[in-house]
Design a protein around this motif. Sequence first.
Motif, PDB file in Angstrom:
ATOM      1  N   ARG A  50      32.526  40.715  40.067  1.00  0.00           N
ATOM      2  CA  ARG A  50      31.061  40.566  39.925  1.00  0.00           C
ATOM      3  C   ARG A  50      30.691  39.108  39.695  1.00  0.00           C
ATOM      4  N   ARG A  61      26.197  44.979  45.339  1.00  0.00           N
ATOM      5  CA  ARG A  61      26.509  45.592  44.048  1.00  0.00           C
ATOM      6  C   ARG A  61      27.974  46.002  44.020  1.00  0.00           C
ATOM      7  N   THR A  63      30.813  48.171  41.925  1.00  0.00           N
ATOM      8  CA  THR A  63      31.065  49.172  40.894  1.00  0.00           C
ATOM      9  C   THR A  63      32.551  49.490  40.870  1.00  0.00           C
TER      10      THR A  63
END
Length: 421
Positions: A50, A61, A63
């Motif tokens: 990230r 994004r 995850t």
Amino acid sequence: MKLAVVGGGSTYTPELIDGFARLRDTLPIEELVLVDPAADRLELVGGLARRIFAKQDHAGRITTTTDVDAGVADADAVLLQLRVGGQAARERDETWPLECGCVGQETTGAGGLAKALRTVPVVLDIAERVRRANPDAWIIDFTNPVGIVTRALLQAGHKAVGLCNVAIGFQRKFARLLDVNPSEVHLDHVGLNHLTWELGVRLGGPDGENVLPRLLAEHGEAIAADLRMDRRIVDRLGVVPSYYLRYFYAHDEVVRELGTKPSRAAEVAAMEKELLAMYGDPALDEKPELLAKRGGAFYSEAAVDLAASLLGDGGSPVQVVNTYNRGTLPFLPDDAVIEVQARVGRDGATPLAVPALDPLYAGLIANVTAYEDLALDAALRGGRDRIFKALLAHPLIGQFDYAEGLTDRLIAHNREHLAWA
């Protein structure tokens, strides 16, 4: 666009993330899911991933999850880079074959067979989960042994292409020596995964000038040193073999060498411990220099190129991949998996034609393909006799007593991963 990386807790992953960030115009990822059963590693790698995206202003994004089904849900492509048994299993693969006087290596010989036996059932289970989640998703396999694993996926009807970084490594190396852009270098790359030769190095495209003779004349010493081979081998062949051919061309020398130093697995395990400590530093927002020593150079760029071509129009039209032979090498079955230049697009990979091969290369390719047939059969159906036959067929083994001793050792060291044992 959603991508999932199974084995996302690997210390390799920041290399992949860096490529995704830099090459976002080629592969515009909106969501990236890192999947790994090791939650502690996943947290460290995910945090760094990230930060790399944030530093390079990537809007995607990221995850993380330990749940494969959740991770691959709705993914357009799934990259496989797992290591069943971890570095501990690799350490064993690199040591017990030496007890029989054979090369201990994680992708070829007896160690490579052990890895295939552990890996194929796990990969096929993951692939079925991907198919249930999205039957149109592409599977990109970077998990070794890539040739055997990719063949298992294709035979089971999955949309899969195998990927290795050997070819792109040569492309970049030759481009530096020639002082040209890598995109100008086209390789006549032929063989099986980890059993390939660069028969030509062409400038400008598949029909460009072959500058390999000039490369060998002007840089033969440096090329041979990178391969860790005697220059006489390269000069006599007149081509550039993959460095994995060292296990075939200098087998006894390699066995003696491996018996006198720590295994590569031990070196990597120590490196991984250091890398994970770095990944936990909240100030770190780029891949560390140490990662270059971990292996997998240029993997991210090859992966981006392949995924972009399979999912859209962003990648190179011709790439080196692992896919079905389909008559490309006429001495092999159509469903053998070879590693060659192929035209890649939304419909998959179609190998380009290659010239007739010298029997020196064709014979070894045919021999190792026969071993891979037997190895995959052993991975799918199990049984001591199938393992023995695969080992006996491998050109790095090939003797009855060696195959017998190695079979017993392989089963003893991998029993927990063999459902039938």
